[in-house]
Design an enzyme around this catalytic site. Structure first.
Site, PDB file in Angstrom:
ATOM      1  N   GLU A 155      65.011  30.037  78.518  1.00 53.45           N
ATOM      2  CA  GLU A 155      66.425  29.590  78.655  1.00 53.45           C
ATOM      3  C   GLU A 155      66.815  29.676  80.136  1.00 53.45           C
ATOM      4  O   GLU A 155      67.841  30.257  80.493  1.00 53.45           O
ATOM      5  CB  GLU A 155      67.345  30.491  77.830  1.00 53.45           C
ATOM      6  CG  GLU A 155      66.907  30.650  76.382  1.00 53.45           C
ATOM      7  CD  GLU A 155      67.891  31.446  75.533  1.00 53.45           C
ATOM      8  OE1 GLU A 155      68.353  30.893  74.533  1.00 53.45           O
ATOM      9  OE2 GLU A 155      68.180  32.595  75.870  1.00 53.45           O
TER      10      GLU A 155
ATOM     11  N   CYS B 183      75.778  33.237  70.593  1.00 55.23           N
ATOM     12  CA  CYS B 183      76.395  33.649  71.852  1.00 55.23           C
ATOM     13  C   CYS B 183      77.422  32.628  72.336  1.00 55.23           C
ATOM     14  O   CYS B 183      78.445  32.996  72.911  1.00 55.23           O
ATOM     15  CB  CYS B 183      75.313  33.853  72.904  1.00 55.23           C
ATOM     16  SG  CYS B 183      74.156  32.490  73.034  1.00 55.23           S
ATOM     17  N   CYS B 184      77.146  31.326  72.102  1.00 55.00           N
ATOM     18  CA  CYS B 184      77.974  30.310  72.767  1.00 55.00           C
ATOM     19  C   CYS B 184      79.377  30.130  72.170  1.00 55.00           C
ATOM     20  O   CYS B 184      80.354  30.124  72.932  1.00 55.00           O
ATOM     21  CB  CYS B 184      77.245  28.973  72.809  1.00 55.00           C
ATOM     22  SG  CYS B 184      75.645  29.030  73.632  1.00 55.00           S
TER      23      CYS B 184
ATOM     24  N   HIS C  42      66.441  33.541  83.478  1.00 54.66           N
ATOM     25  CA  HIS C  42      67.377  33.232  82.396  1.00 54.66           C
ATOM     26  C   HIS C  42      68.749  32.898  83.001  1.00 54.66           C
ATOM     27  O   HIS C  42      69.335  33.702  83.732  1.00 54.66           O
ATOM     28  CB  HIS C  42      67.453  34.471  81.487  1.00 54.66           C
ATOM     29  CG  HIS C  42      68.292  34.290  80.283  1.00 54.66           C
ATOM     30  ND1 HIS C  42      69.629  34.611  80.251  1.00 54.66           N
ATOM     31  CD2 HIS C  42      67.987  33.843  79.043  1.00 54.66           C
ATOM     32  CE1 HIS C  42      70.114  34.367  79.046  1.00 54.66           C
ATOM     33  NE2 HIS C  42      69.134  33.902  78.287  1.00 54.66           N
TER      34      HIS C  42
HETATM   35  O1  FUB Z   1      70.597  37.499  74.934  1.00 53.42           O
HETATM   36  C1  FUB Z   1      71.982  37.338  74.653  1.00 53.42           C
HETATM   37  C2  FUB Z   1      72.359  35.894  74.702  1.00 53.42           C
HETATM   38  O2  FUB Z   1      71.620  35.183  73.719  1.00 53.42           O
HETATM   39  C3  FUB Z   1      72.020  35.196  75.990  1.00 53.42           C
HETATM   40  O3  FUB Z   1      72.997  35.280  76.952  1.00 53.42           O
HETATM   41  C4  FUB Z   1      71.826  33.805  75.528  1.00 53.42           C
HETATM   42  O4  FUB Z   1      71.153  33.013  76.463  1.00 53.42           O
HETATM   43  C5  FUB Z   1      71.077  33.991  74.255  1.00 53.42           C
HETATM   44  O5  FUB Z   1      69.723  34.176  74.509  1.00 53.42           O
HETATM   45 ZN    ZN Z   2      74.981  30.970  74.554  1.00 58.45          ZN
END
Ligand code: FUB
Ligand code: ZN
Length: 673
Positions: free
Chosen positions: A348, A444-445, A296
């Protein structure tokens, strides 16, 4: 390893960014993203997936209140475990006492408050501070008496807390909470959230460690490592550093903790144990033995960042060696030309070396942010300009592409080639969105973008006792040892600029300026100082006085790049860059069927740079000579070969970060040549 060169990010309160490019981004985050995210955290964005974040903290706060009021009479509600993402049943009214959302939903708040902290450090705002203080009260009200603070388990029952380290995110929540708390404390001096984060960390430090009774586990999703190192640096409390070291040193060792945890879990769930593949978690071997960026991508970047902190703080040569190997694997074999990482949607994750598909790319925004974290930490360890080149690439391209120019919608996945019809009709592309989304269930982003953009100055400048490093060029000023360095620059559109010193009295110091890797013939000009060029930095040492001026001459040319031929997707194709900005073609400027477009081989020399505007945002466009292959569509799918015919055309390229701001359409970074 040269500890004398270890640097720390400059304090955000010691700088002022006036740069027309970055200030705009920061103001966008401050005026649009932070308030918008506050609404999102409170489920007040019409049409967007609810976050449930503040709902959960409120519910856990209410529960704490009942515990206090009812004492031993209090009976914990029993909720069945409802998975990784808990949603109200179809037609069910949300229960004010129940947890909803992803197991890591608390981190939406933590990232938001971190961005708020950085933003307040730059510019005080009593109104925002009042909202933030109110939010902190809610969050702190949810904390258990013993310091535990993760609403998923607080609301589901604590009997299974820390039993799913591999897949649940309690230690990830701890990490983000620390990052948010430190940021808010550093900006405002208010320590309520910091104290809460310390109490949670103290609780975890009691439970985890080498002691006989202590748990030998570590986070399934990393971040606690770098956060605890930061907490150690802020508080001076060694137990936080020790806990971070424990997590790093335990990771991937045998007997494998995730196996032990898996057995316990299987027994509890009355099913057979399924052995796992731990490279997804970067736990397939001890961290010092790792040499390939795997699994990941966000987790990997956060882990490597924590490792780099540990290498610096512990002066640990073997950890630094591992960081160097993982850096090389990341940027030599697995980096997109847009500064993104993570080639596959499956997990991911990173794919194998040179597997960098353009249309199926994952390239999560958070992963590019994580790459910038890693790069800045490597720079803190050893000022080598390649780290800054990659950090700049990630920031100007994938990180900024993650947010619309109006700051109101976001990309999670950042492909390098998009065909909207494929996104709609082909399930392999279900992760790829041709337009930015308002919000995400797994959000998250967007808050990650908010926190890095608001703190970008801490990536631009780091300092040692006697040296101030300028890694990124942005207009503004930074204080250092009694002088103020004021930078003016045309970045990212022109590499020329100036750094002027202001000082009431002469100051002895070294000012180090990065020579950007994208510039051929970069020059740093200054009179009367000792100059040394080392590892891509120009070091100027001497006595600095008011008005001393350093001229920055970084010629910026159009670069036509070709990929290592092992990147199968890009054979016969080129990508265009100018300075740190990667370009792409959009259907809006070039028409549909962009796979039929070709750039001329000598396009870079004959291309024009034009002033343009996208949604009111000034950009430099590239106009590139090329051709369009004439379509060949007949009755038959396959025909006897004849040489293709072409017509002359010009290709228009826009900065990648600005794509998808003018509606839906095709997009390509790599162009046939
Ligand atoms: O699992 C927490 C966050 O959600 C991760 O960093 C992202 O890639 C998304 O999966
Ligand atoms: Zn993210």
């Amino acid at each position: 390893m040269n500890p004398h060169m270890f640097s720390q990010p400059a304090n955000l309160r010691d700088m002022q960014i006036t740069d027309s490019f970055w200030l705009r981004e920061m103001e966008l985050v401050r005026n649009n993203v932070i308030p918008y995210q506050w609404d999102a955290l409170n489920d007040r964005v019409p049409g967007a997936a609810p976050s449930w974040c503040m709902h959960n903290f409120r519910a856990a706060g209410l529960q704490q209140q009942r515990i206090r009021e009812q004492g031993s009479q209090w009976q914990a509600p029993v909720y069945a475990y409802r998975g990784f993402n808990v949603l109200p049943e179809e037609g069910e009214e949300p229960d004010p006492d129940a947890f909803y959302g992803f197991v890591f939903q608390d981190t939406d708040f933590s990232k938001w408050i971190e961005a708020v902290g950085y933003s307040l450090a730059r510019k005080p705002d009593p109104c925002l501070e009042e909202i933030a203080d109110g939010a902190i009260d809610v969050v702190c009200s949810a904390q258990d008496e013993n310091g535990y603070l993760d609403t998923y388990y607080l609301l589901h029952g604590m009997d299974r807390a820390f039993k799913y380290l591999k897949d649940h995110h309690e230690l990830y929540c701890l990490g983000h909470l620390i990052e948010g708390a430190v940021s808010y404390y550093q900006a405002t001096g208010k320590d309520k959230l910091l104290r809460a984060a310390c109490r949670f960390a103290d609780y975890v430090a009691q439970l985890f460690g080498y002691g006989e009774e202590q748990c030998k586990g570590y986070p399934g999703h990393e971040i606690a490592e770098m956060a605890l190192m930061r907490l150690y640096e802020v508080t001076g409390e060694e137990r936080y550093r020790d806990l971070a070291n424990f997590f790093l040193d335990q990771r991937g060792t045998q007997p494998h903790y995730f196996d032990a945890e898996g057995h316990e879990r299987a027994e509890y769930e009355k099913r057979a144990f399924r052995p796992g593949e731990y490279s997804y978690y970067q736990a397939h071997k001890p961290v010092r033995e790792q040499d390939e960026a795997v699994g990941h991508a966000v987790r990997a970047m956060y882990l490597y960042s924590g490792m780099a902190d540990a290498a610096r703080i512990n002066q640990d040569e073997s950890m630094l060696e591992a960081c160097r190997r993982l850096w090389r694997s990341t940027v030599r074999d697995k980096l997109y030309v847009t500064g993104g990482v993570g080639g596959t949607e499956v997990g991911e994750a990173f794919s194998f070396p040179f597997d960098l598909p353009n249309d199926l790319a994952y390239s999560e925004t958070c992963a590019a942010i994580g790459l910038a974290f890693f790069a800045r930490r490597m720079l803190q360890l050893e000022p080598i300009s390649q780290y800054a080149d990659v950090m700049e690439l990630a920031l100007y391209n994938t990180v900024l592409a993650g947010m619309a120019l109006d700051g109101r919608s976001f990309f999670y996945v950042n492909p390098l080639s998009v065909l909207p019809e494929a996104c709609r009709r082909d399930k392999r592309f279900q992760h790829v969105k041709p337009v930015r989304q308002k919000w995400f269930g797994c959000a998250c982003c967007p808050p990650n973008i908010a926190r890095i953009v608001s703190s970008v100055g801490a990536y631009a400048w780091t300092k040692t006792e006697d040296t101030l490093f300028t890694h990124l060029y942005m207009g503004g000023s930074v204080k250092f040892r009694g002088l103020t360095l004021e930078i003016t620059t045309g970045m990212p559109w022109s590499g020329d600029g100036e750094a002027v010193v202001h000082a009431a009295a002469p100051v002895s110091a070294t000012l180090a300026f990065r020579l950007p890797g994208w510039s051929r013939g970069a020059q740093v000009l200054c009179e009367g100082k000792t100059m040394e060029i080392r590892d891509g930095y120009c070091y100027l040492s001497g006595l600095w006085q008011e008005g001393d001026t350093v001229r920055l001459r970084f010629p910026m040319r159009i670069r036509m790049l070709t990929a290592d031929t092992r990147v199968r997707e890009n054979t016969g194709k080129v990508a265009f860059m100018r300075g740190p900005v990667t370009y792409c073609m959009e259907e809006k400027d070039n028409g549909a069927a962009m796979h039929l477009l070709l750039a001329d081989a000598e396009a870079a020399e004959r291309a024009q740079v034009l002033d343009g505007e996208i949604e009111g945002h000034p950009v430099k466009l590239l106009r590139v000579p090329g051709r369009r292959e004439k379509p060949r569509a007949g009755d038959e799918l396959y025909q006897d070969y004849t040489a293709p015919e072409y017509e002359r055309t010009e290709l228009t390229l826009i900065p990648y970060y600005a794509w998808a701001n003018r509606g839906e359409g095709e997009m390509n970074v790599w162009v046939r040549v």
